[in-house]
Each structure stands twice: as C-alpha cells, then as structure tokens.
Scaffold this active site. Structure first.
Site, PDB file in Angstrom:
ATOM      1  N   HIS A 287      60.746   0.927  22.256  1.00  0.00           N
ATOM      2  CA  HIS A 287      60.745   1.804  23.423  1.00  0.00           C
ATOM      3  C   HIS A 287      61.196   3.198  23.001  1.00  0.00           C
ATOM      4  O   HIS A 287      62.104   3.334  22.181  1.00  0.00           O
ATOM      5  CB  HIS A 287      61.691   1.275  24.503  1.00  0.00           C
ATOM      6  CG  HIS A 287      61.515  -0.170  24.824  1.00  0.00           C
ATOM      7  ND1 HIS A 287      60.301  -0.710  25.180  1.00  0.00           N
ATOM      8  CD2 HIS A 287      62.403  -1.202  24.839  1.00  0.00           C
ATOM      9  CE1 HIS A 287      60.447  -2.010  25.406  1.00  0.00           C
ATOM     10  NE2 HIS A 287      61.704  -2.334  25.198  1.00  0.00           N
TER      11      HIS A 287
ATOM     12  N   TYR B 286      55.656  -0.027  23.785  1.00  0.00           N
ATOM     13  CA  TYR B 286      55.368  -0.358  25.176  1.00  0.00           C
ATOM     14  C   TYR B 286      56.590  -0.008  26.020  1.00  0.00           C
ATOM     15  O   TYR B 286      57.683   0.225  25.488  1.00  0.00           O
ATOM     16  CB  TYR B 286      54.960  -1.830  25.352  1.00  0.00           C
ATOM     17  CG  TYR B 286      55.891  -2.864  24.769  1.00  0.00           C
ATOM     18  CD1 TYR B 286      56.967  -3.368  25.504  1.00  0.00           C
ATOM     19  CD2 TYR B 286      55.680  -3.374  23.493  1.00  0.00           C
ATOM     20  CE1 TYR B 286      57.804  -4.340  24.988  1.00  0.00           C
ATOM     21  CE2 TYR B 286      56.508  -4.347  22.961  1.00  0.00           C
ATOM     22  CZ  TYR B 286      57.571  -4.828  23.710  1.00  0.00           C
ATOM     23  OH  TYR B 286      58.407  -5.777  23.192  1.00  0.00           O
TER      24      TYR B 286
END
Length: 340
Positions: A316, A266
């Site tokens: 990430h 995400y």
C-alpha cells in the site's frame, strides 16, 4: 403545508421569470444597443448564481459528498457506476478487472470464479442492494473509524456514535475503549486474515483480495475446511448469513485506478472504507487515521513498535492514500478528526 407549497411555487416562478429575462437581455445585447443600465457582467453573474441555486442537490445535508460541479479534481475521480457491493446480479467481472484482481495476491491455482460465486450466493443472500438502500433524499452520516493510536484520550466516542453508519475495520475492538472510539458499529470491513467476531447487529463486509477469500466465507458458514490461507484463519465464524456482505472486486479496482492512480500494489482497507462510505453516505467523517501527534504509527488498543511497518512494504502507498484523504478534506468533501 399548502401555504408553504404556494410560497415555494411563487419563488420558483419568479426565478424562472428572472432567468428568462436574463437570457433575453443577453441575446438583445448581441443584436441591439447595449443597455447601460443593466451591465452584461452583472447579468452573467446573476445567471450563474441562479443556475447554482436551482441545481438539484443529491441530499439534504449541509454538505453532500457526491455533489458534482464543485471540484474538478473530485469530479474526475468520483464515479457512481461501479457497484460497492457484490450480489448475484452484478457478479460478472469484465476481463480486465478479473485479470487485475487475480494478481493481487497471486494465487497459484485459483478456483473458478463463476463456480465460487454460485456457491457463495447459495450460502449468503444474493440480492443485496449495492447502495444499502440509500434513498435519493435525506442526510445519511457516516463515521469511518480507523485504528490509529491518535484516538487514545480523544473523547470522540459519543460523537462517533451519533452517526447513522459507523464503519470499522480489521481487528479493531471497542470494548474498553468506548469513550474514545464509541460503541456503535454498523459495518465492519475485514478479510479472512484480519477477521474478528462481531456483535449480532453488525454487518460484516468481506473485502476479497483473492478467490480463496470468497471460498473461506462459504467454508466458515458450512464445512469449516479452510483454516489456513497464507496464515491461520478462523475455520468457523458466528456472523449470521444475512449479515454478510461482500465488497465488489470491481470497486476495489475503481478505488485503485481512479483514486490512487495506480500507486501501491492495491488499496488498503482504510482507503477502501473511505471511498466505500462516500458512495453509501451523504456526509463522511474520518476518525483514527494517520499517526498520532508524536508521529507514532500504532493501534489504539496496543503499543506495537512494528505497527507502521505496512508503510514500508510497498503493498500500500500509505503516503499517497493520506494525500487523497487530505485533499478530500481540503475541498470539504469529508472531515478528518486527528485526535491526539
């Protein structure tokens, strides 16, 4: 003022007449003898330039970040439909968004989202304008200030403070670093585990990665019963209720789908701040993103040898996010100030 309006009207009338004549000659060239004195290519180019001139601009800035038709790459990604902020009127998530969001931090027994939303907006205002009352005409300038050590000795402070909105994130301090990072903050993006107390005039933007994050806001302004998520978190916060905003989960998914193309698990708070600012401001300048000039990843307020560890976790995709911001800068949608 009247004279200016009359002059503007005359210019528009002239342009419309020119467009009409252009269209006439183009049509005539298909049905009659081509006019040698008015080359078709020249007419086409003139017509296209006039269309660009008359195309309405979304702001009065020298460059308007939301302007379409300048980059196919940007136009494919930028979508003004997803609301940046959660409020009582847009809180219903579609099933795909809801299921995706639930998996971000894999809560074992999440509470009902509907019940949590209802409780949330009994504590914080539920009628927040999703565009922060952005007007159609104007020039709103945003500075998005990251936490990179490249801000040290940059002397960017006054320049950062000159912006209308200054967005910061997570635990970033300003006291003692004003010359390099500025002293002004309008919006500070946090999640429970990265929270720090803010000045009274600063809006806190909660980035919720799980339902517990929404519950934490309610708890932190009422009972104080939530003091631990996966790490200890503040049980009470001093931020005033009317200064609490909530980043919309659907907007997080929009950033992930449209801008990151599914890279990473995400988005990071950094890229969420950048795309958020592109939707609430007309000009966007980035400071304190990326490594310093020596390739070191660390925060400007500390020398932490493990500060760049997030790039290796897989949560990430820092390299892909960096490519997104670099591309935005290359097509003149944002500016990046790299510091030292």
């Amino acid at each position: 003022m009247v004279a200016v309006r009359r002059r503007t009207l005359k210019v528009l009338t002239f342009l419309l007449l020119l467009i009409f004549l252009t269209s006439f000659f183009l049509n005539y060239s298909h049905t009659a003898v081509p006019a040698a004195w008015f080359p078709k290519q020249m007419v086409l180019e003139l017509s296209e330039n006039l269309r660009k001139l008359l195309r309405p601009r979304p702001c009065t800035c020298a460059r308007c970040v939301s302007q379409q038709g300048l980059s196919a790459w940007f136009d494919q990604r930028f979508n003004q439909t997803p609301p940046p902020l959660l409020n009582a009127h847009n809180a219903l998530l579609d099933e795909d968004t809801y299921q995706w969001w639930l998996k971000l931090q894999r809560e074992k027994k999440p509470n009902s989202l509907n019940d949590t939303i209802k409780e949330l907006f009994s504590v914080v205002p539920g009628n927040v304008d999703p565009l922060l009352e952005k007007r159609l005409v104007g020039c709103r300038r945003c500075a998005v200030v990251g936490n990179s050590g490249n801000l040290k000795e940059s002397s960017y402070g006054p320049e950062i403070d000159s912006h209308d909105f200054v967005l910061r994130m997570n635990k970033a301090p300003t006291a003692g670093f004003e010359a390099d990072v500025g002293s002004k903050t309008t919006h500070h993006l946090v999640y429970p585990e990265s929270f720090r107390e803010l000045a009274e005039n600063v809006s806190m933007v909660l980035v919720p990665f799980k339902i517990t994050d929404l519950q934490w806001v309610v708890s932190a302004k009422t009972t104080g019963t939530i003091s631990h998520t996966y790490v200890p978190v503040p049980s009470k916060i001093k931020v005033k209720q009317d200064k609490i905003l909530v980043y919309h989960p659907a907007f997080i998914k929009y950033v992930f789908d449209s801008w990151l193309q599914g890279h990473g698990r995400y988005p990071s708070t950094g890229i969420l701040s950048v795309i958020f600012s592109m939707h609430i401001c007309d000009e966007v300048d980035l400071y304190g993103f990326g490594a310093d000039s020596k390739g070191n990843w660390h925060h400007y307020w500390e020398n932490n040898p493990s500060a760049g560890a997030f790039r290796k976790t897989g949560v990430h995709d820092a390299d892909f996010e960096s490519n997104v911001t670099a591309t935005l800068a290359a097509i003149n949608k944002i500016r990046i100030f790299k510091g030292r």
